[in-house]
Structures are given as C-alpha cells and as structure tokens.
Write a protein that holds these residues in place. Structure first.
Motif, PDB file in Angstrom:
ATOM      1  N   VAL A 101      34.877 -28.868 -18.031  1.00 47.61           N
ATOM      2  CA  VAL A 101      34.737 -27.771 -17.068  1.00 47.61           C
ATOM      3  C   VAL A 101      33.883 -26.617 -17.586  1.00 47.61           C
ATOM      4  CG1 VAL A 101      36.014 -26.029 -15.754  1.00 47.61           C
ATOM      5  CG2 VAL A 101      36.908 -28.371 -15.936  1.00 47.61           C
ATOM      6  N   SER A 102      34.026 -26.254 -18.865  1.00 44.44           N
ATOM      7  CA  SER A 102      33.353 -25.041 -19.352  1.00 44.44           C
ATOM      8  C   SER A 102      31.826 -25.090 -19.215  1.00 44.44           C
ATOM      9  CB  SER A 102      33.754 -24.758 -20.799  1.00 44.44           C
ATOM     10  OG  SER A 102      33.296 -25.762 -21.682  1.00 44.44           O
ATOM     11  N   PRO A 103      31.154 -26.227 -19.448  1.00 41.56           N
ATOM     12  CA  PRO A 103      29.695 -26.218 -19.240  1.00 41.56           C
ATOM     13  C   PRO A 103      29.283 -25.962 -17.796  1.00 41.56           C
ATOM     14  CG  PRO A 103      30.336 -28.055 -20.654  1.00 41.56           C
ATOM     15  CD  PRO A 103      31.601 -27.487 -20.077  1.00 41.56           C
ATOM     16  N   VAL A 104      30.067 -26.452 -16.862  1.00 41.86           N
ATOM     17  CA  VAL A 104      29.746 -26.235 -15.446  1.00 41.86           C
ATOM     18  C   VAL A 104      29.898 -24.760 -15.098  1.00 41.86           C
ATOM     19  CG1 VAL A 104      30.359 -26.830 -13.077  1.00 41.86           C
ATOM     20  CG2 VAL A 104      30.468 -28.584 -14.870  1.00 41.86           C
ATOM     21  N   LEU A 105      31.009 -24.154 -15.526  1.00 45.16           N
ATOM     22  CA  LEU A 105      31.210 -22.734 -15.251  1.00 45.16           C
ATOM     23  C   LEU A 105      30.134 -21.885 -15.938  1.00 45.16           C
ATOM     24  CD1 LEU A 105      35.104 -22.432 -15.509  1.00 45.16           C
ATOM     25  CD2 LEU A 105      33.685 -22.586 -13.453  1.00 45.16           C
ATOM     26  N   ALA A 106      29.776 -22.263 -17.159  1.00 45.02           N
ATOM     27  CA  ALA A 106      28.728 -21.525 -17.865  1.00 45.02           C
ATOM     28  C   ALA A 106      27.396 -21.621 -17.124  1.00 45.02           C
ATOM     29  CB  ALA A 106      28.590 -22.058 -19.295  1.00 45.02           C
ATOM     30  N   TYR A 107      27.086 -22.801 -16.602  1.00 46.70           N
ATOM     31  CA  TYR A 107      25.840 -22.991 -15.850  1.00 46.70           C
ATOM     32  C   TYR A 107      25.809 -22.079 -14.623  1.00 46.70           C
ATOM     33  CZ  TYR A 107      22.324 -25.251 -12.927  1.00 46.70           C
ATOM     34  OH  TYR A 107      21.240 -25.494 -12.119  1.00 46.70           O
ATOM     35  N   LEU A 108      26.958 -21.893 -13.993  1.00 43.64           N
ATOM     36  CA  LEU A 108      27.028 -21.047 -12.806  1.00 43.64           C
ATOM     37  C   LEU A 108      26.994 -19.558 -13.155  1.00 43.64           C
ATOM     38  CD1 LEU A 108      29.782 -23.004 -10.828  1.00 43.64           C
ATOM     39  CD2 LEU A 108      27.321 -22.980 -10.364  1.00 43.64           C
ATOM     40  N   LEU A 109      27.556 -19.180 -14.301  1.00 45.28           N
ATOM     41  CA  LEU A 109      27.681 -17.770 -14.657  1.00 45.28           C
ATOM     42  C   LEU A 109      26.453 -17.210 -15.373  1.00 45.28           C
ATOM     43  CD1 LEU A 109      31.395 -17.720 -15.900  1.00 45.28           C
ATOM     44  CD2 LEU A 109      30.492 -16.666 -13.813  1.00 45.28           C
ATOM     45  N   ARG A 110      25.753 -18.040 -16.143  1.00 45.70           N
ATOM     46  CA  ARG A 110      24.631 -17.529 -16.944  1.00 45.70           C
ATOM     47  C   ARG A 110      23.557 -16.827 -16.112  1.00 45.70           C
ATOM     48  NH1 ARG A 110      25.030 -22.139 -20.293  1.00 45.70           N
ATOM     49  NH2 ARG A 110      23.521 -23.173 -18.922  1.00 45.70           N
ATOM     50  N   PRO A 111      23.099 -17.411 -14.992  1.00 45.13           N
ATOM     51  CA  PRO A 111      22.065 -16.711 -14.203  1.00 45.13           C
ATOM     52  C   PRO A 111      22.522 -15.346 -13.716  1.00 45.13           C
ATOM     53  CG  PRO A 111      22.212 -19.014 -13.555  1.00 45.13           C
ATOM     54  CD  PRO A 111      23.385 -18.745 -14.443  1.00 45.13           C
ATOM     55  N   TRP A 112      23.792 -15.232 -13.354  1.00 46.54           N
ATOM     56  CA  TRP A 112      24.336 -13.955 -12.886  1.00 46.54           C
ATOM     57  C   TRP A 112      24.315 -12.920 -14.013  1.00 46.54           C
ATOM     58  CZ3 TRP A 112      29.283 -11.690 -14.092  1.00 46.54           C
ATOM     59  CH2 TRP A 112      29.579 -10.569 -13.320  1.00 46.54           C
ATOM     60  N   LEU A 113      24.686 -13.344 -15.231  1.00 43.75           N
ATOM     61  CA  LEU A 113      24.672 -12.426 -16.364  1.00 43.75           C
ATOM     62  C   LEU A 113      23.252 -12.015 -16.741  1.00 43.75           C
ATOM     63  CD1 LEU A 113      27.371 -14.074 -18.676  1.00 43.75           C
ATOM     64  CD2 LEU A 113      27.649 -12.101 -17.184  1.00 43.75           C
ATOM     65  N   MET A 114      22.328 -12.967 -16.654  1.00 40.52           N
ATOM     66  CA  MET A 114      20.941 -12.665 -17.030  1.00 40.52           C
ATOM     67  C   MET A 114      20.234 -11.851 -15.956  1.00 40.52           C
ATOM     68  SD  MET A 114      20.610 -13.820 -20.036  1.00 40.52           S
ATOM     69  CE  MET A 114      18.838 -13.752 -20.285  1.00 40.52           C
ATOM     70  N   ALA A 115      20.761 -11.861 -14.730  1.00 40.56           N
ATOM     71  CA  ALA A 115      20.146 -11.086 -13.645  1.00 40.56           C
ATOM     72  C   ALA A 115      20.585  -9.628 -13.651  1.00 40.56           C
ATOM     73  CB  ALA A 115      20.487 -11.716 -12.297  1.00 40.56           C
ATOM     74  N   ALA A 116      21.569  -9.301 -14.479  1.00 38.82           N
ATOM     75  CA  ALA A 116      22.017  -7.910 -14.551  1.00 38.82           C
ATOM     76  C   ALA A 116      20.903  -7.029 -15.105  1.00 38.82           C
ATOM     77  CB  ALA A 116      23.261  -7.830 -15.447  1.00 38.82           C
ATOM     78  N   ASN A 117      21.041  -5.736 -14.910  1.00 42.08           N
ATOM     79  CA  ASN A 117      20.031  -4.789 -15.390  1.00 42.08           C
ATOM     80  C   ASN A 117      20.701  -3.755 -16.306  1.00 42.08           C
ATOM     81  OD1 ASN A 117      17.648  -3.444 -15.747  1.00 42.08           O
ATOM     82  ND2 ASN A 117      17.776  -2.312 -13.798  1.00 42.08           N
ATOM     83  N   PRO A 118      20.532  -3.889 -17.630  1.00 37.71           N
ATOM     84  CA  PRO A 118      19.737  -4.898 -18.337  1.00 37.71           C
ATOM     85  C   PRO A 118      20.494  -6.224 -18.417  1.00 37.71           C
ATOM     86  CG  PRO A 118      20.811  -3.478 -19.916  1.00 37.71           C
ATOM     87  CD  PRO A 118      21.138  -2.906 -18.557  1.00 37.71           C
ATOM     88  N   PRO A 119      19.802  -7.324 -18.761  1.00 37.65           N
ATOM     89  CA  PRO A 119      20.476  -8.623 -18.887  1.00 37.65           C
ATOM     90  C   PRO A 119      21.577  -8.562 -19.939  1.00 37.65           C
ATOM     91  CG  PRO A 119      18.103  -8.903 -18.852  1.00 37.65           C
ATOM     92  CD  PRO A 119      18.352  -7.426 -18.990  1.00 37.65           C
ATOM     93  N   LEU A 120      22.651  -9.303 -19.681  1.00 36.70           N
ATOM     94  CA  LEU A 120      23.793  -9.277 -20.595  1.00 36.70           C
ATOM     95  C   LEU A 120      23.601 -10.287 -21.721  1.00 36.70           C
ATOM     96  CD1 LEU A 120      26.758  -8.827 -18.108  1.00 36.70           C
ATOM     97  CD2 LEU A 120      25.416  -7.103 -19.305  1.00 36.70           C
ATOM     98  N   ASN A 121      22.584 -10.026 -22.510  1.00 30.00           N
ATOM     99  CA  ASN A 121      22.389 -10.789 -23.740  1.00 30.00           C
ATOM    100  C   ASN A 121      21.685  -9.882 -24.738  1.00 30.00           C
ATOM    101  OD1 ASN A 121      19.701 -10.898 -22.670  1.00 30.00           O
ATOM    102  ND2 ASN A 121      19.322 -12.640 -24.017  1.00 30.00           N
ATOM    103  N   LEU A 122      21.700 -10.278 -26.002  1.00 25.83           N
ATOM    104  CA  LEU A 122      21.161  -9.423 -27.053  1.00 25.83           C
ATOM    105  C   LEU A 122      19.756  -9.813 -27.470  1.00 25.83           C
ATOM    106  CD1 LEU A 122      24.299  -9.106 -29.385  1.00 25.83           C
ATOM    107  CD2 LEU A 122      23.498  -7.491 -27.654  1.00 25.83           C
ATOM    108  N   GLY A 123      19.514 -11.105 -27.647  1.00 27.45           N
ATOM    109  CA  GLY A 123      18.230 -11.547 -28.159  1.00 27.45           C
ATOM    110  C   GLY A 123      18.108 -11.385 -29.663  1.00 27.45           C
ATOM    111  N   HIS A 124      19.218 -11.024 -30.321  1.00 29.82           N
ATOM    112  CA  HIS A 124      19.225 -10.892 -31.779  1.00 29.82           C
ATOM    113  C   HIS A 124      20.662 -11.103 -32.258  1.00 29.82           C
ATOM    114  CE1 HIS A 124      19.954  -6.737 -30.189  1.00 29.82           C
ATOM    115  NE2 HIS A 124      20.958  -6.815 -31.053  1.00 29.82           N
ATOM    116  N   ASN A 125      20.833 -11.143 -33.557  1.00 35.41           N
ATOM    117  CA  ASN A 125      22.177 -11.306 -34.105  1.00 35.41           C
ATOM    118  C   ASN A 125      23.019 -10.062 -33.852  1.00 35.41           C
ATOM    119  OD1 ASN A 125      21.979 -13.946 -35.387  1.00 35.41           O
ATOM    120  ND2 ASN A 125      20.574 -12.994 -36.833  1.00 35.41           N
ATOM    121  N   PRO A 126      24.290 -10.230 -33.488  1.00 35.07           N
ATOM    122  CA  PRO A 126      25.152  -9.065 -33.273  1.00 35.07           C
ATOM    123  C   PRO A 126      25.268  -8.231 -34.548  1.00 35.07           C
ATOM    124  CG  PRO A 126      26.187 -11.061 -32.428  1.00 35.07           C
ATOM    125  CD  PRO A 126      24.989 -11.497 -33.207  1.00 35.07           C
ATOM    126  N   SER A 127      25.205  -6.903 -34.392  1.00 38.44           N
ATOM    127  CA  SER A 127      25.339  -5.984 -35.520  1.00 38.44           C
ATOM    128  C   SER A 127      26.282  -4.855 -35.117  1.00 38.44           C
ATOM    129  CB  SER A 127      23.973  -5.428 -35.916  1.00 38.44           C
ATOM    130  OG  SER A 127      23.459  -4.591 -34.893  1.00 38.44           O
TER     131      SER A 127
END
Length: 411
Positions: free
Chosen positions: A154-180
């Motif tokens: 189940v988790s890959p399917v839910l992740a596939y559905l949720l990732r575009p929504w998170l990346m469409a946020a302003n700013p996108p909900l990702n870091l692009g680097h290692n957490p610090s």
C-alpha cells in the motif's frame, strides 16, 4: 556387574548459538556498511553517453542501504525480547530507550548534514524510522507479518498519490540536500523530504524495519530458519526483479515512461537498473511496476527485502560454521558492523574533506574506497577485541539505558 562408563561430553563450541547469531547479524551489518561506502566512492555508471551501469551499481545500489535498514529492525527485535515482544512497562521502557537512541542518531545526521558532500546521508531518515517503528514493537509475529505485507503493497501507491501534491506546494515540500540543523526552522519541507520526497522516503522505508522485526522475532537459533531465510529471500528477490524487468521491457512499461519523461536519448534503461532517484515518478502508473533501485515501489521493496533476508540467512549460517570450527570467521565484518554509526559518520566526514578537490597524487577512486574499507575493518577488529563500543554507539547506548530507566553510564 560393571558400571557403565559416563558418556564422553560432546565438544562444546567456544560460544553459544546465540552468540553466533549476534555475530552473524553484526557481520551482515558490516557488509551493508562496506556496500554503502562502495556506492559513495566508486562509480555506479560508466562515464559515457549511455550511462552504462558498473558492477558496483548493479550489485550494491539500493541493496546495501536496504540491508542496513532491515538489520535495524532485526536489531530492535533482538534487543526487545527476541521471539517474545515486550508488553506493559517493559514495552514502554523499550520505546523510551529507542526514542532517545534515535535522537542521538538524528543529532549525528543533522551535524553531518551541514557538511558539503555529494552523498545522500541516511542518518536522519534512519532515526525517523526508529521513531516510526515504536508502535509496532509489541506486536506478535503474525500481526507483524500482516503489517509488513500490507505496508509493502500500500505505501508505494499512497506515496505516488501524495508526492505530486507535496511538490506542488509553494515552496515544494522537499529539501534537495541533506537535512541539517538549519532545516529544523522549516519543519514542513523537512518532514515532507523525510517521509516522501527525499532520497530515503521513510513512509515506504518503514517496510524494511517491519520486515526486520519479523526476521528478528523468528527462532533464529533453530537449524532451518537461516536456510529458509536464504531460500525464501532469494526466491522473493528473483521473482520481484523478474516481474519488474518484464513490466519494463516486455509489457511496455519503459516505452510508456519514456513518453512521460519526454527526454529523447535519456538512458532510462540504465537508470532503471541502478538508481531512480532524481526522476519525478509521476504522470504514469507504470512507475509503480518498476523494480528499480531507490524507486521504493512494491517490487523494489520486495526485491531488496528478499536480498536482505537472504544475506541474513547466509551470515547466520556462517556464524554457526564459525562456532563449529571454533574460529571467528566473521571478525573482519562483525567488528565494523558493531560500530556502524561511528564508522559511517567518520566515512562521511572524510569524504567531505575531498569535496570538489582532486584526489591526492597517486590515488584513485578504487584506492580511496579500499582505504576506507580497510580502515573500517581494522578499527572494528581492534574495538571488538578490546570489547569497546564505538564512541557514538557508547552515547546511543547511554541514551537507551537512560530511556529505559537504568543507569546511563558510558560503559
């Protein structure tokens, strides 16, 4: 009537089966560490237009880190009752101890995240996995198996559905680097990255710790369990990879994904063999049919879990062989595997010292890798022979003891 002579005592191994089992787990963890170092220091693709995969990429990419995570679950099971999960006050104490240990791991990861280094550092995600597994520590084997199977599906399917929504946020909900440490001031991008949009998505990777808990709750001292892990893990890994390859190459999956990417000439076939990180997996359900390393799909999770189970089975058998021969065959790997947090952190720090700098005269990438691997093995052997914990393992152990309500002395 003559008295019967007493039976001659059978040869007693120097260590018990339980000790052999733990040595095998530590040795497997040492292999995972060396595999992760290999993917950090050695090329996973050839430097050509087709990005031809190297044997390092084909062998270790995705598998080494997954083995590391599965072994985390095994270790948690072995430290919390083995076959019998803790209940009541013992369960609460175990959860507190693991939570504090996770904070130590997270602190190490956040500190390393401030370094300039071209590596995806796993420690903060690893710590988050420790926190996420806490609700499952008290479950019995059948319930754990059900949760593990369900999460993998189940988790890959839910992740596939949720990732575009998170990346469409302003700013996108990702870091692009290692957490610090600085990222703690922006918790939403940090959490989005840790759980779904980063290199080691905790949401799907929880599957590895669940599978590790399942393995650790088995009767690992029984003769057939390592054999079943080896045989069953190999079969699952081979079947998952075969299905993923067929889906991509025979059933039209890769052609559909190439159309979605709309990047003519991009060597998607090579990437699917080694590492899918960095490619947005959206726009087609065919992404979920891949078994590519670091895709965190159901087939990828099944394949890497199967490989991890098989490796655990192999090292458990080697541990028994070592007992029978009365030889510590696994010492080189188990020494490093007993202090992976310290050695991994030191490895990342050393790699950062060469970031965007030429290698020393006469050194090659292979030479650098073997220097790291040999140092890890040598240091691990010294520490295990002297019965010392690694420095960061010592702090983690003290935190665990403090959480459990015991004395937190650094012993």
């Amino acid at each position: 009537m003559t008295s019967r002579a007493p039976a001659r005592p059978s040869r007693v191994p120097r260590t018990s089966q339980a000790a052999g089992r733990l040595r095998g787990i530590d040795a497997a963890r040492g292999l995972a560490l060396l595999g992760m170092m290999a993917t950090h220091l050695l090329p996973t693709f050839e430097a050509n237009a087709d990005l031809t995969p190297t044997w390092i990429g084909l062998t270790f990419s995705g598998r080494a880190a997954a083995l590391f995570a599965v072994l985390a679950g095994v270790g948690l099971a072995l430290s919390t009752g083995k076959q019998v999960p803790p209940q009541g006050p013992a369960l609460n104490a175990a959860r507190r101890g693991i939570a504090l240990r996770a904070l130590v791991i997270a602190a190490a990861g956040l500190s390393l995240g401030g370094l300039e280094v071209n590596l995806a550092i796993i420690l903060v995600h690893y710590a988050m996995l420790f926190l996420c597994i806490l609700p499952f520590l008290g479950l019995k084997l059948k319930a754990l198996c059900a949760w593990a199977a369900g999460w993998i599906v189940v988790s890959p399917v839910l992740a596939y559905l949720l990732r575009p929504w998170l990346m469409a946020a302003n700013p996108p909900l990702n870091l692009g680097h290692n957490p610090s440490w600085e990222d703690l001031s922006t918790p939403f991008p940090l959490l989005g990255d840790l759980f779904l949009t980063g290199y080691y998505p905790v949401f799907q990777w929880l599957s590895y710790l669940l599978v590790g808990l399942v393995i650790g709750r088995l009767a690992l001292t029984k003769a057939m369990v390592p054999v079943l892990l080896l045989a069953g893990g190999t079969a699952v890994a081979a079947l998952a990879k075969a299905l993923g390859t067929a889906a991509m190459e025979n059933w039209g999956g890769r052609a559909a994904l190439e159309a979605v990417l709309n990047a003519p000439g991009y060597p998607l076939d090579s990437v699917l063999q080694v590492n899918l990180t960095g490619i947005p997996q959206e726009g087609s359900w065919w992404w979920l049919a891949a078994a590519a390393p670091h895709s965190a799909t159901t087939l990828d999770l099944l394949h890497t879990c199967g490989v991890a189970a098989a490796v655990v089975g192999v090292f458990l058998l080697l541990g028994r062989l070592a007992d029978w021969l009365d030889l510590d065959l696994l010492l080189p790997l188990r020494g490093a595997g007993a202090m992976t947090l310290t050695l991994y952190s030191a490895h990342v720090w050393v790699v950062s010292a060469f970031y965007l700098k030429p290698l020393p005269a006469g050194w090659t990438e292979a030479g650098m890798y073997w220097a790291h691997a040999a140092t890890a093995i040598a240091v691990g052997i010294v520490f295990v022979l002297l019965k010392w914990r690694g420095p960061l393992e010592l702090v983690g152990h003290a935190a665990n003891q403090l959480g459990r309500g015991g004395r937190a002395g650094l012993r």
